[in-house]
Design a protein around this motif. Sequence first.
Motif, PDB file in Angstrom:
ATOM      1  N   GLY A   1      28.327  57.394  51.085  1.00  0.00           N
ATOM      2  CA  GLY A   1      28.878  56.343  51.926  1.00  0.00           C
ATOM      3  C   GLY A   1      27.843  55.722  52.845  1.00  0.00           C
ATOM      4  O   GLY A   1      27.898  54.521  53.147  1.00  0.00           O
ATOM      5  N   GLU A   2      26.876  56.524  53.287  1.00  0.00           N
ATOM      6  CA  GLU A   2      25.848  56.042  54.206  1.00  0.00           C
ATOM      7  C   GLU A   2      24.771  55.206  53.516  1.00  0.00           C
ATOM      8  O   GLU A   2      24.272  54.236  54.087  1.00  0.00           O
ATOM      9  N   VAL A   3      24.412  55.563  52.279  1.00  0.00           N
ATOM     10  CA  VAL A   3      23.276  54.909  51.627  1.00  0.00           C
ATOM     11  C   VAL A   3      23.688  53.798  50.667  1.00  0.00           C
ATOM     12  O   VAL A   3      22.861  52.961  50.280  1.00  0.00           O
ATOM     13  N   ARG A   4      24.952  53.784  50.242  1.00  0.00           N
ATOM     14  CA  ARG A   4      25.406  52.920  49.147  1.00  0.00           C
ATOM     15  C   ARG A   4      25.034  51.446  49.319  1.00  0.00           C
ATOM     16  O   ARG A   4      24.392  50.848  48.438  1.00  0.00           O
ATOM     17  N   ASP A   5      25.434  50.849  50.425  1.00  0.00           N
ATOM     18  CA  ASP A   5      25.277  49.407  50.571  1.00  0.00           C
ATOM     19  C   ASP A   5      23.812  48.990  50.544  1.00  0.00           C
ATOM     20  O   ASP A   5      23.452  47.987  49.917  1.00  0.00           O
ATOM     21  N   GLN A   6      22.974  49.768  51.211  1.00  0.00           N
ATOM     22  CA  GLN A   6      21.548  49.428  51.246  1.00  0.00           C
ATOM     23  C   GLN A   6      20.919  49.557  49.868  1.00  0.00           C
ATOM     24  O   GLN A   6      20.124  48.697  49.448  1.00  0.00           O
ATOM     25  N   VAL A   7      21.271  50.612  49.134  1.00  0.00           N
ATOM     26  CA  VAL A   7      20.715  50.815  47.794  1.00  0.00           C
ATOM     27  C   VAL A   7      21.144  49.692  46.860  1.00  0.00           C
ATOM     28  O   VAL A   7      20.317  49.119  46.131  1.00  0.00           O
ATOM     29  N   ILE A   8      22.412  49.353  46.866  1.00  0.00           N
ATOM     30  CA  ILE A   8      22.907  48.303  45.974  1.00  0.00           C
ATOM     31  C   ILE A   8      22.296  46.954  46.327  1.00  0.00           C
ATOM     32  O   ILE A   8      21.858  46.201  45.440  1.00  0.00           O
ATOM     33  N   GLU A   9      22.204  46.656  47.605  1.00  0.00           N
ATOM     34  CA  GLU A   9      21.629  45.371  48.017  1.00  0.00           C
ATOM     35  C   GLU A   9      20.169  45.252  47.616  1.00  0.00           C
ATOM     36  O   GLU A   9      19.729  44.208  47.123  1.00  0.00           O
ATOM     37  N   SER A  10      19.405  46.315  47.793  1.00  0.00           N
ATOM     38  CA  SER A  10      17.961  46.252  47.509  1.00  0.00           C
ATOM     39  C   SER A  10      17.646  46.353  46.023  1.00  0.00           C
ATOM     40  O   SER A  10      16.590  45.873  45.584  1.00  0.00           O
ATOM     41  N   ASN A  11      18.536  46.942  45.215  1.00  0.00           N
ATOM     42  CA  ASN A  11      18.217  47.194  43.807  1.00  0.00           C
ATOM     43  C   ASN A  11      18.848  46.225  42.819  1.00  0.00           C
ATOM     44  O   ASN A  11      18.442  46.190  41.655  1.00  0.00           O
TER      45      ASN A  11
ATOM     46  N   THR B   1      26.260  37.183  43.918  1.00  0.00           N
ATOM     47  CA  THR B   1      25.627  36.971  45.219  1.00  0.00           C
ATOM     48  C   THR B   1      24.115  37.089  45.125  1.00  0.00           C
ATOM     49  O   THR B   1      23.368  36.253  45.659  1.00  0.00           O
ATOM     50  N   SER B   2      23.642  38.126  44.438  1.00  0.00           N
ATOM     51  CA  SER B   2      22.202  38.321  44.297  1.00  0.00           C
ATOM     52  C   SER B   2      21.562  37.166  43.531  1.00  0.00           C
ATOM     53  O   SER B   2      20.510  36.644  43.931  1.00  0.00           O
ATOM     54  N   PHE B   3      22.202  36.730  42.440  1.00  0.00           N
ATOM     55  CA  PHE B   3      21.638  35.655  41.623  1.00  0.00           C
ATOM     56  C   PHE B   3      21.627  34.335  42.391  1.00  0.00           C
ATOM     57  O   PHE B   3      20.637  33.594  42.359  1.00  0.00           O
ATOM     58  N   ILE B   4      22.713  34.027  43.081  1.00  0.00           N
ATOM     59  CA  ILE B   4      22.816  32.768  43.817  1.00  0.00           C
ATOM     60  C   ILE B   4      21.778  32.716  44.942  1.00  0.00           C
ATOM     61  O   ILE B   4      21.109  31.697  45.147  1.00  0.00           O
TER      62      ILE B   4
ATOM     63  N   TYR C   1      17.934  44.754  38.484  1.00  0.00           N
ATOM     64  CA  TYR C   1      18.750  44.764  37.272  1.00  0.00           C
ATOM     65  C   TYR C   1      18.968  43.363  36.714  1.00  0.00           C
ATOM     66  O   TYR C   1      19.070  43.191  35.496  1.00  0.00           O
ATOM     67  N   LEU C   2      19.000  42.381  37.581  1.00  0.00           N
ATOM     68  CA  LEU C   2      19.061  41.001  37.090  1.00  0.00           C
ATOM     69  C   LEU C   2      17.794  40.670  36.320  1.00  0.00           C
ATOM     70  O   LEU C   2      17.834  39.995  35.289  1.00  0.00           O
ATOM     71  N   ALA C   3      16.653  41.139  36.804  1.00  0.00           N
ATOM     72  CA  ALA C   3      15.392  40.935  36.079  1.00  0.00           C
ATOM     73  C   ALA C   3      15.405  41.680  34.749  1.00  0.00           C
ATOM     74  O   ALA C   3      14.939  41.168  33.730  1.00  0.00           O
ATOM     75  N   GLN C   4      15.968  42.887  34.755  1.00  0.00           N
ATOM     76  CA  GLN C   4      16.089  43.676  33.523  1.00  0.00           C
ATOM     77  C   GLN C   4      16.981  42.968  32.526  1.00  0.00           C
ATOM     78  O   GLN C   4      16.713  42.958  31.321  1.00  0.00           O
ATOM     79  N   GLU C   5      18.057  42.346  33.006  1.00  0.00           N
ATOM     80  CA  GLU C   5      18.981  41.611  32.150  1.00  0.00           C
ATOM     81  C   GLU C   5      18.243  40.502  31.412  1.00  0.00           C
ATOM     82  O   GLU C   5      18.430  40.286  30.219  1.00  0.00           O
ATOM     83  N   LYS C   6      17.352  39.793  32.096  1.00  0.00           N
ATOM     84  CA  LYS C   6      16.625  38.691  31.484  1.00  0.00           C
ATOM     85  C   LYS C   6      15.695  39.200  30.378  1.00  0.00           C
ATOM     86  O   LYS C   6      15.538  38.565  29.341  1.00  0.00           O
TER      87      LYS C   6
ATOM     88  N   GLN D   1      18.699  30.255  45.077  1.00  0.00           N
ATOM     89  CA  GLN D   1      19.035  29.249  46.087  1.00  0.00           C
ATOM     90  C   GLN D   1      19.984  28.175  45.521  1.00  0.00           C
ATOM     91  O   GLN D   1      19.743  26.970  45.640  1.00  0.00           O
ATOM     92  N   LEU D   2      21.080  28.644  44.935  1.00  0.00           N
ATOM     93  CA  LEU D   2      22.067  27.742  44.347  1.00  0.00           C
ATOM     94  C   LEU D   2      23.083  27.343  45.422  1.00  0.00           C
ATOM     95  O   LEU D   2      24.114  27.980  45.594  1.00  0.00           O
TER      96      LEU D   2
END
Length: 264
Positions: free
Chosen positions: A242-252, A195-198, A256-261, A202-203
């Motif tokens: 439970g409260e912070v998980r989704d926001q942290v994962i979405e923003s970060n 989802t983040s990569f797409i 990690y995709l940049a780190q992967e490259k 803009q795929l």
Amino acid sequence: MRNILLLLMILLFSNSSLSSPIKTIKLAYSDIESFPFQMGNGTSVATPPGLSIDVIEQAASQLNIKIEYVRLPGKRVLHHIRANDVDGGFIFSYNQERAQYADYPLKDQQADSSLRIATLDYFLYKLKQQPVDWDGTRLQTVNQLLVGAHRGFSIVKILQANKIDTLEIETTAKLFEMLRKHRIAAVAIQSNIATSFIEENQLTDIERIEPPISTKDYYLIFSHRFTQQNPELVEQIWQTIGEVRDQVIESNTKKYLAQEKVVN
């Protein structure tokens, strides 16, 4: 003047106490990388450390807790939890054997999904105009093209167990490049990475296929002794995760995709 100095000292001590961590917790996790939730190999915490550590650190910051991390081989992580040598560990799916010596967040005698650190779900992604038939077990493609997956990820074994021919590829960018060049039939990948990569690239010509290949929730677990000694704190940690998980994962995730490259 003496009273003023005494008042200043009280205020200074009070502020110092508030800024200092109220507790240090020792948590263990695997010394093998599991991108993007646990980064790097070996005994040191990587930079960046991984999404699971990001989530835990955000929760710890809000609760004014300090975390001491210990990286060990996977089976030794569980052994240390069982022996109460560490306070807890991550990230682990629920099973009844582990629940005999470790505590999970529970609801109605089941692991509470809302208090998980992460869900590792794998889906197939294909080009919109490219026919792919997937029923959750069997896959049919045009020209018997292979399915691409990240090298070394657990999904490869699942695909192979279902007798799906697989091509292991190093990076997310290369996976989707090969898909768009019609060199593979689909990409089997964690949904948060896809989802983040797409979205980032803009795929618009790629779509996700239902049902998922696999999906499983993963948790921060605690030793029985730590939970017995700190029941309220343990509940606070799980609730804050439970409260912070989704926001942290979405923003970060993009980080990690940049780190992967860079790494690959």
